[in-house]
Design a protein around this motif. Structure first.
Motif, PDB file in Angstrom:
ATOM      1  N   PRO A   1      -0.626  22.416  10.498  1.00  0.00           N
ATOM      2  CA  PRO A   1       0.673  23.352  11.004  1.00  0.00           C
ATOM      3  C   PRO A   1       1.834  23.103  10.382  1.00  0.00           C
ATOM      4  CG  PRO A   1      -0.060  21.598  12.688  1.00  0.00           C
ATOM      5  CD  PRO A   1      -1.074  21.568  11.810  1.00  0.00           C
TER       6      PRO A   1
ATOM      7  N   CYS B   1       7.884   3.539  10.374  1.00  0.00           N
ATOM      8  CA  CYS B   1       8.116   4.556  11.502  1.00  0.00           C
ATOM      9  C   CYS B   1       6.894   4.360  12.392  1.00  0.00           C
ATOM     10  CB  CYS B   1       8.004   5.884  10.834  1.00  0.00           C
ATOM     11  SG  CYS B   1       9.162   6.286   9.673  1.00  0.00           S
TER      12      CYS B   1
ATOM     13  N   SER C   1      -2.061   1.656  11.519  1.00  0.00           N
ATOM     14  CA  SER C   1      -1.477   0.449  10.681  1.00  0.00           C
ATOM     15  C   SER C   1      -0.206  -0.150  11.568  1.00  0.00           C
ATOM     16  CB  SER C   1      -0.551   1.207   9.630  1.00  0.00           C
ATOM     17  OG  SER C   1       0.284   0.448   8.629  1.00  0.00           O
TER      18      SER C   1
ATOM     19  N   MET D   1      10.321  -1.182   2.747  1.00  0.00           N
ATOM     20  CA  MET D   1       9.478  -0.163   2.726  1.00  0.00           C
ATOM     21  C   MET D   1      10.423   1.142   2.268  1.00  0.00           C
ATOM     22  SD  MET D   1       7.452  -0.869   6.284  1.00  0.00           S
ATOM     23  CE  MET D   1       6.889  -2.367   6.665  1.00  0.00           C
TER      24      MET D   1
ATOM     25  N   TYR E   1     -10.796  20.252  12.512  1.00  0.00           N
ATOM     26  CA  TYR E   1     -11.137  18.801  12.408  1.00  0.00           C
ATOM     27  C   TYR E   1      -9.661  18.285  13.024  1.00  0.00           C
ATOM     28  CZ  TYR E   1      -6.795  18.837   8.812  1.00  0.00           C
ATOM     29  OH  TYR E   1      -5.425  18.788   8.254  1.00  0.00           O
ATOM     30  N   VAL E   2      -9.584  16.908  13.076  1.00  0.00           N
ATOM     31  CA  VAL E   2      -8.654  16.074  13.924  1.00  0.00           C
ATOM     32  C   VAL E   2      -8.021  15.236  12.965  1.00  0.00           C
ATOM     33  CG1 VAL E   2      -8.264  14.631  15.798  1.00  0.00           C
ATOM     34  CG2 VAL E   2      -9.995  16.399  16.094  1.00  0.00           C
ATOM     35  N   ASP E   3      -6.778  15.001  12.955  1.00  0.00           N
ATOM     36  CA  ASP E   3      -6.041  13.758  12.086  1.00  0.00           C
ATOM     37  C   ASP E   3      -5.338  13.133  13.086  1.00  0.00           C
ATOM     38  OD1 ASP E   3      -5.389  13.090   9.214  1.00  0.00           O
ATOM     39  OD2 ASP E   3      -3.449  13.085  10.077  1.00  0.00           O
TER      40      ASP E   3
ATOM     41  N   GLU F   1       8.518  16.728  23.525  1.00  0.00           N
ATOM     42  CA  GLU F   1       7.460  17.497  22.858  1.00  0.00           C
ATOM     43  C   GLU F   1       6.228  16.983  22.725  1.00  0.00           C
ATOM     44  OE1 GLU F   1       9.439  19.185  19.513  1.00  0.00           O
ATOM     45  OE2 GLU F   1      11.109  19.709  20.549  1.00  0.00           O
TER      46      GLU F   1
ATOM     47  N   VAL G   1      -0.543  19.983  18.307  1.00  0.00           N
ATOM     48  CA  VAL G   1      -0.055  18.396  17.903  1.00  0.00           C
ATOM     49  C   VAL G   1       0.258  17.711  19.132  1.00  0.00           C
ATOM     50  CG1 VAL G   1       1.514  17.125  16.539  1.00  0.00           C
ATOM     51  CG2 VAL G   1       0.647  19.097  15.460  1.00  0.00           C
TER      52      VAL G   1
ATOM     53  N   HIS H   1      -5.588   7.027  10.831  1.00  0.00           N
ATOM     54  CA  HIS H   1      -4.765   6.133  10.227  1.00  0.00           C
ATOM     55  C   HIS H   1      -4.198   5.233  11.192  1.00  0.00           C
ATOM     56  CE1 HIS H   1      -1.138   5.585   7.285  1.00  0.00           C
ATOM     57  NE2 HIS H   1      -1.851   4.520   7.290  1.00  0.00           N
TER      58      HIS H   1
ATOM     59  N   MET I   1      -3.442  25.693  16.373  1.00  0.00           N
ATOM     60  CA  MET I   1      -3.346  24.237  16.038  1.00  0.00           C
ATOM     61  C   MET I   1      -2.430  23.527  17.171  1.00  0.00           C
ATOM     62  SD  MET I   1      -2.756  24.486  11.893  1.00  0.00           S
ATOM     63  CE  MET I   1      -3.879  25.776  10.793  1.00  0.00           C
TER      64      MET I   1
ATOM     65  N   VAL J   1       4.644   0.535   1.010  1.00  0.00           N
ATOM     66  CA  VAL J   1       5.212  -0.382   2.085  1.00  0.00           C
ATOM     67  C   VAL J   1       5.009  -1.620   0.837  1.00  0.00           C
ATOM     68  CG1 VAL J   1       4.305  -1.949   3.754  1.00  0.00           C
ATOM     69  CG2 VAL J   1       4.068   0.793   3.775  1.00  0.00           C
TER      70      VAL J   1
ATOM     71  N   ASN K   1     -13.590  23.779   5.741  1.00  0.00           N
ATOM     72  CA  ASN K   1     -13.614  24.646   6.947  1.00  0.00           C
ATOM     73  C   ASN K   1     -13.528  25.982   7.157  1.00  0.00           C
ATOM     74  OD1 ASN K   1     -13.366  22.069   8.837  1.00  0.00           O
ATOM     75  ND2 ASN K   1     -11.522  21.713   7.478  1.00  0.00           N
TER      76      ASN K   1
ATOM     77  N   THR L   1      -3.376  15.463  15.462  1.00  0.00           N
ATOM     78  CA  THR L   1      -3.338  16.848  15.226  1.00  0.00           C
ATOM     79  C   THR L   1      -4.440  17.508  15.449  1.00  0.00           C
ATOM     80  OG1 THR L   1      -1.588  16.402  13.717  1.00  0.00           O
ATOM     81  CG2 THR L   1      -2.771  18.363  13.429  1.00  0.00           C
TER      82      THR L   1
ATOM     83  N   HIS M   1     -10.083  11.856  11.646  1.00  0.00           N
ATOM     84  CA  HIS M   1      -9.451  10.870  10.536  1.00  0.00           C
ATOM     85  C   HIS M   1      -8.519  10.216  11.272  1.00  0.00           C
ATOM     86  CE1 HIS M   1      -7.695   9.041   7.137  1.00  0.00           C
ATOM     87  NE2 HIS M   1      -8.901   9.128   6.522  1.00  0.00           N
TER      88      HIS M   1
ATOM     89  N   ARG N   1       2.633  20.297  21.127  1.00  0.00           N
ATOM     90  CA  ARG N   1       3.070  21.824  20.597  1.00  0.00           C
ATOM     91  C   ARG N   1       1.963  22.478  19.989  1.00  0.00           C
ATOM     92  NH1 ARG N   1       8.070  23.039  16.567  1.00  0.00           N
ATOM     93  NH2 ARG N   1       8.991  21.136  17.964  1.00  0.00           N
TER      94      ARG N   1
ATOM     95  N   ARG O   1       0.594  10.154  16.785  1.00  0.00           N
ATOM     96  CA  ARG O   1       0.269  11.690  16.618  1.00  0.00           C
ATOM     97  C   ARG O   1      -0.947  12.190  16.620  1.00  0.00           C
ATOM     98  NH1 ARG O   1       2.827  12.404  11.913  1.00  0.00           N
ATOM     99  NH2 ARG O   1       0.780  12.200  11.005  1.00  0.00           N
TER     100      ARG O   1
ATOM    101  N   VAL P   1      -6.795  20.851  14.457  1.00  0.00           N
ATOM    102  CA  VAL P   1      -6.844  22.233  13.811  1.00  0.00           C
ATOM    103  C   VAL P   1      -7.982  22.997  14.355  1.00  0.00           C
ATOM    104  CG1 VAL P   1      -6.817  23.313  11.803  1.00  0.00           C
ATOM    105  CG2 VAL P   1      -5.617  21.207  11.713  1.00  0.00           C
TER     106      VAL P   1
ATOM    107  N   ASP Q   1       3.914  -0.038   8.954  1.00  0.00           N
ATOM    108  CA  ASP Q   1       4.627   1.313   8.538  1.00  0.00           C
ATOM    109  C   ASP Q   1       6.053   1.219   8.924  1.00  0.00           C
ATOM    110  OD1 ASP Q   1       3.541   4.133   7.622  1.00  0.00           O
ATOM    111  OD2 ASP Q   1       5.042   4.399   8.957  1.00  0.00           O
TER     112      ASP Q   1
ATOM    113  N   TYR R   1       0.789  -1.038  -0.028  1.00  0.00           N
ATOM    114  CA  TYR R   1       0.014   0.054  -0.002  1.00  0.00           C
ATOM    115  C   TYR R   1       0.887   0.939   0.063  1.00  0.00           C
ATOM    116  CZ  TYR R   1       0.188   1.647   5.129  1.00  0.00           C
ATOM    117  OH  TYR R   1       0.695   1.773   6.293  1.00  0.00           O
TER     118      TYR R   1
ATOM    119  N   TYR S   1      -9.492  13.376   2.172  1.00  0.00           N
ATOM    120  CA  TYR S   1      -8.844  12.269   1.928  1.00  0.00           C
ATOM    121  C   TYR S   1      -9.345  11.432   0.758  1.00  0.00           C
ATOM    122  CZ  TYR S   1      -7.795  13.554   7.076  1.00  0.00           C
ATOM    123  OH  TYR S   1      -7.340  14.092   8.017  1.00  0.00           O
TER     124      TYR S   1
ATOM    125  N   LYS T   1      12.948  -3.645   6.264  1.00  0.00           N
ATOM    126  CA  LYS T   1      11.968  -4.231   7.365  1.00  0.00           C
ATOM    127  C   LYS T   1      10.558  -4.502   7.102  1.00  0.00           C
ATOM    128  CE  LYS T   1      11.003  -1.065  10.813  1.00  0.00           C
ATOM    129  NZ  LYS T   1      11.045  -0.042  11.776  1.00  0.00           N
TER     130      LYS T   1
END
Lengths: 360, 360, 360, 360
Positions: C227, D228, D223, C241, D150-152, D251, D243, D221, D241, C236, C197, D234, D219, D254, D232, D236, D226, C150, C207, C258
């Motif tokens: 931000p 990494c 997984s 990846m 919105y929120v991500d 941190e 994070v 995500h 904003m 991936v 917004n 975020t 929204h 922020r 997180r 807005v 991935d 993906y 999205y 990995k």
């Protein structure tokens, strides 16, 4: 004398910095870029291609005889003195790339000459015209971080190696101009150590220690030979700490509300009575217009009005004196060299005032 | 003599490090944690709460008379010598937190005593047991980065301030053990500068320069007074560069395939004939088991089998000698101090061999 | 027909992108920038100041009657069709900023017109000319990362808000051109959700989900209201990846060795039999010449030689078709829209071949 | 009824989470860890080794007959219902790992049972006990960021793959509990899409969209696949904003003082009249005690005093209902599912009040 409408400018030297200077002067309404001088015809050809209206020549004397009022010197360092002196003697205002000269004797002579002739002599300590450095100075001057304890600076990268000067003469002018401007103090001693790893006799890594009045130590790490590009100044104060990271686009300045309180005196041996503070971090929003543009505009204004530049000849001279002593230390195993910088009046950049107009 | 089944261990000192050591020995099948010694009853109470099976006492002598075979010293530095000596005289194997002692005379005496008695004397140079440091040593030893040009190390944080020793004695043992282990060389001179910003007479910031054979310079920046936690070693080689960043979870080691070729000799003055290489970066995958655990397990094995530790007394002595000279330089304005470290046989950690078993 | 020596170019529209295009064509030896067209006299004045040799006008028809051979369209999107059509009808080669048109019907008409006339029709999918994107395509095509599982892409920033189109039409052309180019596949369905917004009716966050042949899902996060500036594509694969981070200066591409092995089939319910691989990370060195320059040079070559552009009209048409369906989904609560993109021959950018010359 | 002095606790399940729970309860003065239950004798052996005072057994019924007052359920999700129900029927207070159950019907039954019996039923929505999440809620509630646009959220990593539940059931409980707690609103609809790349039928990547009252979109995500590790959120807002980066040590939160002003209405079509704000960033200092410890202490207090937990059964039930609808959407091509969550009284975590004591 009223201000000139525009400054007619000649740029001497079209190597690494020359093109950047030419671009800036070409775009500036208050300047008229009249001449570009270089010994290399191919380079002059490139000027003509991009700037058809600009005259090019290898004959510097002809330019000095022309009606340009301002000369910008971007030649190799060892020629700064000769090129700048000729311009001053021809009655031109002069901007010289940093460092001003290869020795303090040369710098002193240029300063005297400019002052006698009532001409502007300015050095391209670009970082003084960097909005982030100005913000840093304001933060320190405001007392927000308390007393300055120490400063640590790192200016690292891979390349550009030079074969005419070592890393100290190449990179330290940036730190010396930044730190003197931000701390508003002159150092009282300097020592330097380093090593020449790639080219025999040309140090490519150096560590410099400067002592400022008030027991403030500044330490510089300079390197042409590091995997990462670093341009960072950390100032640790008694109340807060601040980091200026020039490489970051979005976080040039970060203020850390953290520190350690000095312990109160007690009459017995004690373990830990230090109080740590750990508060928020703040990243002020700093817009940084191209510092070279700000610098060139400042020069043009000075050349038109006679105003004294923020980084004038005396400021440049102090930097050359420190470089000279630092290099001497570097060649002599790191012995600490005292500095006697206050023979002259304090340069404008250290006075914490708005720049004012020359009386001439 | 066959190996003992388990090592019966006593931990002396339950302050900052003690609890970490106790936890490790308590969880280790090859060790039996028998005693924890501390003068503070409240601390001993905490031991009893967490480890009901462990005996606690303030009477160190009683422990020395007991059947424990190994003593771990985690007391304040100024007491290391006395506590370790008593243990050796009582015939116990000894692990001492770094630095081994507060002076090289003390360290020498402990080394002699341990060797005469055929006992294990080990120092807690924890980073030698850190898998990332071992990977770094392999990378350097393999020749992948070419000749080492210079090393730059930074070990910075806010706190923990100590009032018994300065930042040099506190943090430099890490760098000294890492660099000697990775470079497999002993330094030939050292100089140090610093400043005491918070507590009078206790330097909290220090800059150390060491020269190693082969014109290799290592520079250390040590600070208890920095806004950021930094634990980074950069090694610049003639072919590649490598950074060991201990703070990162996922990028302990990063290898940069970049550098500058030394220019070939030409008979004329030339501008730039340096060839820059700028290739890929590689971040090898390094799993780092808790270094303190690895260290404690190594000690237990040595105590059980008589094997010589990788960071044995002689290794610890070298570090104390360098610290002593560095501190002397620090108190004397940064004068470079020659080091005479090779009177003894090379410590095992420098020999690039597998550790072998003591003949005793 | 032999290649023309230079392409005489007119740029139409001197708003946000126009100046960048003008600068590039002005500096290119194979192009002669003849005209800049804009309705705003102040903007034309700025052109004349910087480029005295370039003619400026508000009269587009006059330019179409002139001897320029190539027209570059950088006007608002709703005018692309009209401006480009006029140019094609006048026999000019055309480069249009992305997206090609505001509807697929318009795009189809332009494609047909260009093909009938044997003219170059190219769209400014700049990222296809970005060396990092090309490296990404090579990595995927080489099989190094295995089968693609993906793709997750994020293109975020604060601003620039537009009032003529929503964030989908503004930002998704980048991802659509990148993903189709890298995966060398066309999506089979698309759905999109988002919200408006700040300005009523203009989605500023979206999205998008696309399905590609081979069960590959790609997900895009597009925002004018975040931000942080993010331009990141994560791919991936079954073996490795790879992340393409366009914002980073030094780490455009990072390959992670990995993954997780698909478990072998067993006949009993089992807990965990997945094998994780966690190997090194590699950051290949990628030099990225200014993509807009590469794009403009490609257009000039195509205009001079008749070569078919990598991002030709058909490529642009596919992107507009996907945008149209995605926008339709966005306006209808996210319903998945099937895509029928293969009516035409596969665009060159998807064929994995070297671009070849048009037969005309 | 007065508070019990200590809560006698049994932990059921010693797999992945069990050891963490056991460690916390073992160290807590207000708890007495009496039993650990598991079917695997090897695991129980490890318990005995580390915690000799704790009784171990495979016989859950015996524990239910014992005098423990609180049972902690850390078994596989499909068994939560059965294990928790038995404990409640035996009159024990119960803490269940998230998600509470595998279906809302099961969750409803447990909630009813606990309420009828006057017992504490708590779910391990650990992030609600995370000081950074609490700071985030305060920031939003204070109005500092204005209206939420919105929120991500992204919760990514390589592994741990599970074979009993998909990534939605595994990771979304975190986001659902965080977002409902921070926004103090319940979502009104949910949709989800994803793919099963490694194990047939077990989605390892999912994208979830939730709509909250006030036109707020969130929204997610999620997984297992991935390169990494990302955790997180975020948010807005119309004024600022924020994070929340759980992966960062220094941190966590922020705040960006940046945004776009909604344009005033004008009667003509206009280009750009949006005003961008770009101010400072602030990183408040947030100390985060181990959230699991805070959660376990909260449970012990509730079990001792009868206080209603912040993440009680009804809170857990809402999360299971959302998961159920999201999973239904995921299995059905992403159709948006309406949510009817308000049949019950608002869970305590959404009420913006201090937790209060149950009347029972």
């Amino acid at each position: 004398m009223g201000a000139q409408r525009v400054a007619r400018v000649a740029v001497v030297g079209y190597g690494y910095w020359g093109p950047k200077l030419v671009r800036n002067f070409a775009e500036m309404p208050e300047a008229e870029l009249s001449w570009v001088v270089d010994l290399d015809q191919a380079r002059l050809g490139r000027v003509s291609q991009h700037y058809p209206a600009v005259q090019t020549t290898a004959d510097y004397d002809a330019v000095l005889r022309s009606d340009v009022s301002a000369v910008v010197v971007a030649t190799p360092i060892r020629t700064h003195y000769r090129v700048a002196k000729a311009a001053l003697e021809a009655g031109k205002h002069v901007l010289v790339e940093k460092p001003l000269t290869a020795s303090s004797a040369e710098a002193e002579e240029l300063v005297d000459l400019a002052e006698r002739r009532g001409l502007v002599l300015m050095v391209g300590h670009t970082f003084v015209y960097n909005a982030a450095v100005r913000a840093l100075r304001e933060i320190v001057a405001s007392g927000e971080i308390g007393d300055v304890y120490y400063v640590d600076s790192a200016r690292l990268n891979l390349g550009l190696f030079r074969t005419d000067i070592n890393v100290l003469w190449d990179l330290a002018p940036h730190d010396l101009s930044i730190l003197r401007y931000v701390l508003q103090r002159e150092p009282v001693s300097v020592s330097a150590r380093g090593s020449a790893n790639v080219t025999r006799g040309i140090q490519d890594v150096a560590y410099v220690e400067m002592r400022f009045p008030g027991d403030v130590i500044a330490h510089l790490h300079l390197s042409w030979l590091d995997p990462c590009k670093v341009r960072r100044v950390t100032i640790v104060g008694s109340r807060k700490m601040v980091v200026y990271n020039d490489v970051s686009e979005t976080e040039k300045i970060r203020i850390y509300d953290k520190g350690v309180e000095r312990p109160y005196e007690t009459d017995r041996f004690s373990d830990f009575h230090l109080a740590y503070r750990n508060g928020s971090q703040t990243i002020p929003y700093v817009t940084v217009p191209e510092p070279l543009r700000v610098q060139c505009e400042h020069f043009v204004r000075c050349a038109r009005t006679g105003e004294r530049p923020e980084t004038d000849g005396r400021d440049a001279l102090q930097v050359v004196r420190i470089l000279e002593q630092a290099d001497s230390s570097l060649q002599n195993g790191g012995a600490r060299q005292p500095l006697a910088l206050f023979r002259d009046t304090t340069p404008i950049a250290l006075r914490g005032e708005k720049p004012h107009v020359y009386a001439n």
